[in-house]
Enzyme design. Structure first.
Site, PDB file in Angstrom:
ATOM      1  N   ALA A 260       0.827  -1.209   0.000  1.00 21.27           N
ATOM      2  CA  ALA A 260       0.000   0.000   0.000  1.00 21.27           C
ATOM      3  C   ALA A 260       0.863   1.261   0.000  1.00 21.27           C
ATOM      4  O   ALA A 260       1.093   1.874  -1.037  1.00 21.27           O
ATOM      5  CB  ALA A 260      -0.952  -0.021   1.188  1.00 21.27           C
ATOM      6  N   ARG A 261       1.362   1.644   1.173  1.00 25.03           N
ATOM      7  CA  ARG A 261       2.222   2.817   1.307  1.00 25.03           C
ATOM      8  C   ARG A 261       3.278   2.529   2.365  1.00 25.03           C
ATOM      9  O   ARG A 261       2.994   1.956   3.419  1.00 25.03           O
ATOM     10  CB  ARG A 261       1.408   4.048   1.714  1.00 25.03           C
ATOM     11  CG  ARG A 261       0.667   4.718   0.554  1.00 25.03           C
ATOM     12  CD  ARG A 261       1.635   5.316  -0.443  1.00 25.03           C
ATOM     13  NE  ARG A 261       0.984   6.010  -1.538  1.00 25.03           N
ATOM     14  CZ  ARG A 261       0.708   5.475  -2.710  1.00 25.03           C
ATOM     15  NH1 ARG A 261       0.976   4.187  -2.919  1.00 25.03           N
ATOM     16  NH2 ARG A 261       0.160   6.188  -3.666  1.00 25.03           N
ATOM     17  N   GLU A 290      12.289   5.365  -0.817  1.00 27.32           N
ATOM     18  CA  GLU A 290      12.263   4.708  -2.122  1.00 27.32           C
ATOM     19  C   GLU A 290      13.215   5.403  -3.087  1.00 27.32           C
ATOM     20  O   GLU A 290      13.097   6.615  -3.279  1.00 27.32           O
ATOM     21  CB  GLU A 290      10.848   4.705  -2.696  1.00 27.32           C
ATOM     22  CG  GLU A 290       9.880   3.875  -1.864  1.00 27.32           C
ATOM     23  CD  GLU A 290       8.521   3.652  -2.538  1.00 27.32           C
ATOM     24  OE1 GLU A 290       8.315   4.157  -3.668  1.00 27.32           O
ATOM     25  OE2 GLU A 290       7.676   2.977  -1.943  1.00 27.32           O
ATOM     26  N   HIS A 309       7.877  -1.243  -5.982  1.00 22.71           N
ATOM     27  CA  HIS A 309       6.648  -0.445  -6.082  1.00 22.71           C
ATOM     28  C   HIS A 309       5.936  -0.699  -7.415  1.00 22.71           C
ATOM     29  O   HIS A 309       5.686   0.230  -8.200  1.00 22.71           O
ATOM     30  CB  HIS A 309       6.969   1.050  -5.926  1.00 22.71           C
ATOM     31  CG  HIS A 309       5.797   1.842  -5.414  1.00 22.71           C
ATOM     32  ND1 HIS A 309       5.929   2.915  -4.567  1.00 22.71           N
ATOM     33  CD2 HIS A 309       4.461   1.714  -5.640  1.00 22.71           C
ATOM     34  CE1 HIS A 309       4.734   3.426  -4.293  1.00 22.71           C
ATOM     35  NE2 HIS A 309       3.832   2.711  -4.935  1.00 22.71           N
ATOM     36  N   ALA A 311       2.901  -2.626  -7.692  1.00 25.05           N
ATOM     37  CA  ALA A 311       1.561  -3.196  -7.536  1.00 25.05           C
ATOM     38  C   ALA A 311       0.572  -2.660  -8.561  1.00 25.05           C
ATOM     39  O   ALA A 311      -0.296  -3.395  -9.046  1.00 25.05           O
ATOM     40  CB  ALA A 311       1.036  -2.941  -6.125  1.00 25.05           C
TER      41      ALA A 311
END
Length: 356
Positions: A260-261, A290, A309, A311
């Site tokens: 998600a985050r 990141e 990252h 998704a």
């Protein structure tokens, strides 16, 4: 009418233009384009002082230049700061093709009278599928098995009882957050035969019961779940929602997934949780920094699946995002209510006495 399609190398400007052309009565709109460097270069904060936006790509200078004479902009990551709004008072509306327009200073947009729309659910299917993939990869050691075989090592020992993986069938899986993504994940998990727990203060028991999931508080979810997957939006309320205290509540050997985050999770306690076996598996697609630095403690850690990252990275998501943004732009230009307003100015569009 001049519109700016401010895309990148995922949602390309051409996708915005194509989606606009498909809207009734917008085939003659004059569209100019701007292409940001994401994802070949990571996104990040842009701006200064009291107006800094997150997860943005490109510069204020380039955006200001591209907005010359533009009334409406379609974008994914262009950095709309107070400086940009001050420089382009002719701008009226921004359609941001993501679930949360964190690249827009919404307060500054309201001060400038600019309506901002968003695109909730644009990557829900992609993100849900990826979360399930991470669960399977972590529980069944798929990435390490692949890497070992490619390195010429036949790891038959992974079939030993102490090394064998776990099934989703019959497992209790806890979902922290139950929006569009979480609901798809729950549906898929039900097909696998898992029992699904949900912790989300904005979900009611009737909705949970209708979906076949059990609504519980966060601590109860953590104590009972052998797999926990995070799906909450990052807010002041949810930042750091899973930390050392919460990890200690998990059953020994539990699996944790975060697609998600990064800010939802305190990454500091994770190496120790893996070392002690509190976490039996960890799957991550998002991070507090990141990309993670070279000395990241989880590089090379056992039982960790880590992806960059990805998704939401499907072609369907890119097309869907462009269509949703184009639809919002079309509603604005026709003077209709916006389907997905993101700020107060946007909520007044199409109301009595207000025109575009």
């Amino acid at each position: 009418m001049r519109v700016l399609a401010a895309g990148d190398h995922f949602v390309a400007p051409e996708l915005f233009v194509e989606a606009l052309r498909d809207q009734p009565d917008l085939d003659t709109v004059e569209a100019t384009t701007l292409t940001a460097s994401w994802p070949t270069e990571p996104f990040g904060p842009v701006g200064s002082g009291d107006s800094v936006v997150e997860e943005a790509s490109g510069t204020e200078e380039d955006l200001i230049a591209a907005l010359d004479g533009v009334r409406v902009c379609l974008t994914q990551m262009a950095p709309f700061t107070a400086r940009v709004f001050d420089a382009r008072p002719e701008l009226e509306m921004i359609a941001v093709c993501r679930g949360g327009p964190v690249n827009v200073d919404l307060a500054a947009a309201d001060r400038a009278g600019v309506a901002v729309a968003q695109a909730p659910g644009r990557n829900a299917a992609a993100a849900a599928e990826f979360a399930i993939g991470l669960m399977l990869a972590a529980l069944r050691r798929i990435p390490v098995g692949d890497a070992e075989l490619r390195a010429g090592r036949w790891r038959g020992d992974f079939y030993a009882y102490d090394e064998a993986g776990l099934e989703l069938d019959g497992a209790t899986v806890g979902l922290v957050g139950y929006g569009a993504i979480g609901r798809i994940v729950a549906r898929v998990l039900g097909a696998f035969g898992a029992t699904v727990l949900v912790a989300d203060p904005y979900t009611d028991t009737a909705t949970a019961a209708a979906d076949g999931v059990e609504l519980v508080d966060l601590d109860d979810l953590l104590v009972r779940s052998s797999v926990v997957s995070l799906h909450a939006r990052l807010t002041d309320e949810t930042r750091g929602i899973i930390g050392a205290r919460e990890l200690d509540l998990l059953p020994h050997g539990a699996a944790l997934v975060n697609s998600a985050r990064g800010g939802l999770l305190d990454y500091g306690p994770l190496p120790e949780a893996l070392r002690t076996g509190r976490l039996g598996a960890l799957a991550l697609d998002v991070y507090d920094v990141e990309p993670p630095p070279p000395d990241w403690p989880l590089h090379g850690a056992p039982n960790v699946v880590a992806t960059p990252h990805l998704a939401g990275a499907t072609r369907q998501t890119a097309h869907r995002a462009a269509r949703i943004a184009a639809g919002e732009a079309a509603r604005y230009l026709r003077g209709e209510r916006l389907a997905h307003p993101a700020n107060e100015t946007a909520r007044t569009v199409g109301t009595v006495g207000v025109t575009s």
